[in-house]
Design a protein around this motif. Structure first.
Motif, PDB file in Angstrom:
ATOM      1  N   UNK A 138      -0.997  -1.151   5.277  1.00 25.06           N
ATOM      2  CA  UNK A 138      -1.039   0.281   5.577  1.00 25.06           C
ATOM      3  C   UNK A 138      -2.035   0.993   4.671  1.00 25.06           C
ATOM      4  N   UNK A 139      -2.088   0.576   3.402  1.00 24.66           N
ATOM      5  CA  UNK A 139      -3.042   1.178   2.489  1.00 24.66           C
ATOM      6  C   UNK A 139      -4.472   0.814   2.820  1.00 24.66           C
ATOM      7  N   UNK A 140      -4.701  -0.467   3.127  1.00 30.58           N
ATOM      8  CA  UNK A 140      -6.061  -0.918   3.422  1.00 30.58           C
ATOM      9  C   UNK A 140      -6.593  -0.295   4.709  1.00 30.58           C
ATOM     10  N   UNK A 141      -5.740  -0.204   5.731  1.00 27.60           N
ATOM     11  CA  UNK A 141      -6.203   0.428   6.969  1.00 27.60           C
ATOM     12  C   UNK A 141      -6.337   1.935   6.790  1.00 27.60           C
ATOM     13  N   UNK A 142      -5.469   2.528   5.963  1.00 27.31           N
ATOM     14  CA  UNK A 142      -5.605   3.962   5.680  1.00 27.31           C
ATOM     15  C   UNK A 142      -6.944   4.252   5.026  1.00 27.31           C
ATOM     16  N   UNK A 143      -7.368   3.373   4.137  1.00 28.76           N
ATOM     17  CA  UNK A 143      -8.687   3.519   3.511  1.00 28.76           C
ATOM     18  C   UNK A 143      -9.769   3.555   4.586  1.00 28.76           C
ATOM     19  N   UNK A 144      -9.687   2.626   5.531  1.00 32.32           N
ATOM     20  CA  UNK A 144     -10.705   2.569   6.587  1.00 32.32           C
ATOM     21  C   UNK A 144     -10.660   3.809   7.466  1.00 32.32           C
ATOM     22  N   UNK A 145      -9.473   4.188   7.922  1.00 35.28           N
ATOM     23  CA  UNK A 145      -9.369   5.377   8.773  1.00 35.28           C
ATOM     24  C   UNK A 145      -9.903   6.614   8.046  1.00 35.28           C
ATOM     25  N   UNK A 146      -9.531   6.746   6.769  1.00 36.53           N
ATOM     26  CA  UNK A 146      -9.967   7.920   6.011  1.00 36.53           C
ATOM     27  C   UNK A 146     -11.473   7.889   5.753  1.00 36.53           C
ATOM     28  N   UNK A 147     -11.999   6.722   5.389  1.00 41.61           N
ATOM     29  CA  UNK A 147     -13.441   6.608   5.146  1.00 41.61           C
ATOM     30  C   UNK A 147     -14.239   6.918   6.415  1.00 41.61           C
ATOM     31  N   UNK A 148     -13.663   6.581   7.567  1.00 45.85           N
ATOM     32  CA  UNK A 148     -14.352   6.840   8.839  1.00 45.85           C
ATOM     33  C   UNK A 148     -14.139   8.264   9.342  1.00 45.85           C
ATOM     34  N   UNK A 149     -13.338   9.050   8.616  1.00 47.13           N
ATOM     35  CA  UNK A 149     -13.189  10.462   8.958  1.00 47.13           C
ATOM     36  C   UNK A 149     -12.091  10.781   9.944  1.00 47.13           C
ATOM     37  N   UNK A 150     -11.158   9.850  10.172  1.00 51.58           N
ATOM     38  CA  UNK A 150     -10.058  10.133  11.089  1.00 51.58           C
ATOM     39  C   UNK A 150      -8.994  10.979  10.386  1.00 51.58           C
ATOM     40  N   UNK A 151      -8.529  12.055  11.015  1.00 49.92           N
ATOM     41  CA  UNK A 151      -7.425  12.829  10.444  1.00 49.92           C
ATOM     42  C   UNK A 151      -6.173  11.968  10.323  1.00 49.92           C
ATOM     43  N   UNK A 152      -5.312  12.305   9.373  1.00 50.19           N
ATOM     44  CA  UNK A 152      -4.136  11.487   9.105  1.00 50.19           C
ATOM     45  C   UNK A 152      -3.270  11.210  10.334  1.00 50.19           C
ATOM     46  N   UNK A 203       5.694  10.406  -5.662  1.00 52.98           N
ATOM     47  CA  UNK A 203       6.833   9.644  -6.171  1.00 52.98           C
ATOM     48  C   UNK A 203       8.061  10.519  -6.369  1.00 52.98           C
ATOM     49  N   UNK A 204       7.856  11.803  -6.541  1.00 54.92           N
ATOM     50  CA  UNK A 204       8.993  12.719  -6.649  1.00 54.92           C
ATOM     51  C   UNK A 204       9.724  12.849  -5.317  1.00 54.92           C
ATOM     52  N   UNK A 205       9.011  12.579  -4.222  1.00 52.29           N
ATOM     53  CA  UNK A 205       9.616  12.668  -2.889  1.00 52.29           C
ATOM     54  C   UNK A 205      10.268  11.359  -2.471  1.00 52.29           C
ATOM     55  N   UNK A 206       9.724  10.238  -2.934  1.00 52.22           N
ATOM     56  CA  UNK A 206      10.244   8.935  -2.525  1.00 52.22           C
ATOM     57  C   UNK A 206       9.823   7.881  -3.532  1.00 52.22           C
ATOM     58  N   UNK A 207      10.688   6.882  -3.729  1.00 53.78           N
ATOM     59  CA  UNK A 207      10.318   5.805  -4.644  1.00 53.78           C
ATOM     60  C   UNK A 207       9.339   4.842  -3.995  1.00 53.78           C
ATOM     61  N   UNK A 208       9.142   4.960  -2.690  1.00 50.83           N
ATOM     62  CA  UNK A 208       8.159   4.140  -1.988  1.00 50.83           C
ATOM     63  C   UNK A 208       6.870   4.934  -1.829  1.00 50.83           C
ATOM     64  N   UNK A 209       5.804   4.422  -2.398  1.00 50.89           N
ATOM     65  CA  UNK A 209       4.511   5.080  -2.235  1.00 50.89           C
ATOM     66  C   UNK A 209       3.836   4.468  -1.012  1.00 50.89           C
ATOM     67  N   UNK A 210       3.515   5.268   0.008  1.00 47.81           N
ATOM     68  CA  UNK A 210       2.979   4.699   1.249  1.00 47.81           C
ATOM     69  C   UNK A 210       1.667   3.963   1.012  1.00 47.81           C
ATOM     70  N   UNK A 211       1.624   2.745   1.541  1.00 47.16           N
ATOM     71  CA  UNK A 211       0.400   1.961   1.421  1.00 47.16           C
ATOM     72  C   UNK A 211       0.396   0.967   0.287  1.00 47.16           C
ATOM     73  N   UNK A 269      -0.408   7.497   3.878  1.00 45.28           N
ATOM     74  CA  UNK A 269      -1.364   7.073   2.865  1.00 45.28           C
ATOM     75  C   UNK A 269      -2.693   7.813   3.016  1.00 45.28           C
ATOM     76  N   UNK A 270      -3.113   8.059   4.246  1.00 44.83           N
ATOM     77  CA  UNK A 270      -4.325   8.866   4.448  1.00 44.83           C
ATOM     78  C   UNK A 270      -4.135  10.254   3.839  1.00 44.83           C
ATOM     79  N   UNK A 271      -2.961  10.844   4.043  1.00 44.94           N
ATOM     80  CA  UNK A 271      -2.673  12.155   3.460  1.00 44.94           C
ATOM     81  C   UNK A 271      -2.783  12.105   1.939  1.00 44.94           C
ATOM     82  N   UNK A 272      -2.205  11.063   1.337  1.00 41.73           N
ATOM     83  CA  UNK A 272      -2.242  10.900  -0.120  1.00 41.73           C
ATOM     84  C   UNK A 272      -3.683  10.791  -0.617  1.00 41.73           C
ATOM     85  N   UNK A 273      -4.456   9.930   0.027  1.00 39.10           N
ATOM     86  CA  UNK A 273      -5.847   9.726  -0.394  1.00 39.10           C
ATOM     87  C   UNK A 273      -6.683  10.985  -0.165  1.00 39.10           C
TER      88      UNK A 273
END
Length: 269
Positions: free
Chosen positions: A205-219, A141-149, A112-116
């Motif tokens: 997973x999406x909500x924590x990905x938002x936090x990790x990404x906002x804080x600048x952590x690589x995926x 979505x072309x890769x998987x029907x499950x969107x991470x997060x 999800x971090x990668x996506x965002x």
């Protein structure tokens, strides 16, 4: 000829300086950290190379607290509980559980971090925001029907989502984080739910990905941080199971036997 210096340089690192009477973490004597610095801030120091702002540390801690456990229906927790009944130590049970945290179970935050990040990078390059969201979502979505997060197999709405996003909103208002990734995540959520009668809300997973990404952590570090967080629950479950006296606990009670599928009735291939 290999010299002592060659060997020392082989293990050269910028994380820990250790010599007789000295332990420094990123240049800070460990004695200065003991009793004054929390574990989450120390994780930040070791992975990022500097101490976080207290408000950054608080946001990271919230994400890690939210991910500590999800019960024994999670494969990693079940594995920990089964393994510890096999005559091994807590460390073996924890290692077995952590090794189950792969792309499907445990990796959605990283993905999800990668996506965002893709959406934010496209917007930074001048692409229209809504167009960037649509293009990235379509590609994933072309890769998987499950969107991470997004979406959850148990929760209609993940109970951890709202508290985490409220903290992110406060951090954006206070100028602690920029807010680009949370905006992208909410836009993805809106797009996913267009025309749907059954919503697909953002999950833990999406909500924590938002936090990790906002804080600048690589995926990739998002997965590492999740593993650290979930290790707390893994330890607790393994310890509890070890006190209950079971031996060789399997995935089902002994009274229930798995269905035997006769090879003659099995579909070909």
């Amino acid at each position: 000829m290999v010299t002592v210096s060659d060997v020392a340089d082989w293990w050269g690192n910028s994380i820990c300086r250790m010599e007789p009477g000295v332990v420094e973490l990123r240049g800070v004597p460990v004695g200065e950290l003991i009793g004054s610095t929390g574990l989450v801030s120390t994780i930040w120091l070791l992975t990022r190379g500097a101490m976080p702002d207290p408000r950054q540390a608080a946001l990271l801690e919230a994400a890690m607290v939210a991910s500590v456990d999800h019960g024994p229906q999670a494969p990693s927790i079940a594995i920990a509980r089964m393994t510890v009944t096999c005559g091994v130590g807590l460390n073996n049970a924890m290692a077995s559980a952590v090794n189950a945290l792969g792309d499907v179970h445990g990796g959605a935050g990283e993905q999800c971090v990668e996506l965002l990040d893709e959406i934010v990078a496209r917007q930074a390059a001048g692409e229209d925001f809504d167009a960037a969201v649509a293009v990235v979502v379509e590609a994933w979505q072309a890769k998987s029907r499950y969107l991470p997060g997004f979406g959850h197999r148990f929760h209609p709405v993940d109970p951890r989502r709202a508290p985490l996003l409220e903290l992110v909103d406060r951090a954006v208002a206070a100028g602690v984080v920029a807010g680009q990734h949370v905006r992208a995540a909410r836009a993805v959520e809106t797009l996913l739910n267009q025309g749907r009668t059954k919503p697909v809300p953002m999950n833990i997973d999406g909500a924590t990905a938002v936090i990790y990404a906002e804080l600048g952590f690589p995926a990739p570090l998002a997965r590492g941080l999740f593993v650290l967080s979930r290790s707390v629950g893994i330890l607790a479950h393994a310890w509890e199971e070890s006190t209950q006296g079971r031996r060789n606990k399997g995935p089902m009670p002994p009274s229930i036997l798995p269905t035997y599928v006769d090879s003659a009735s099995r579909p070909p291939g």
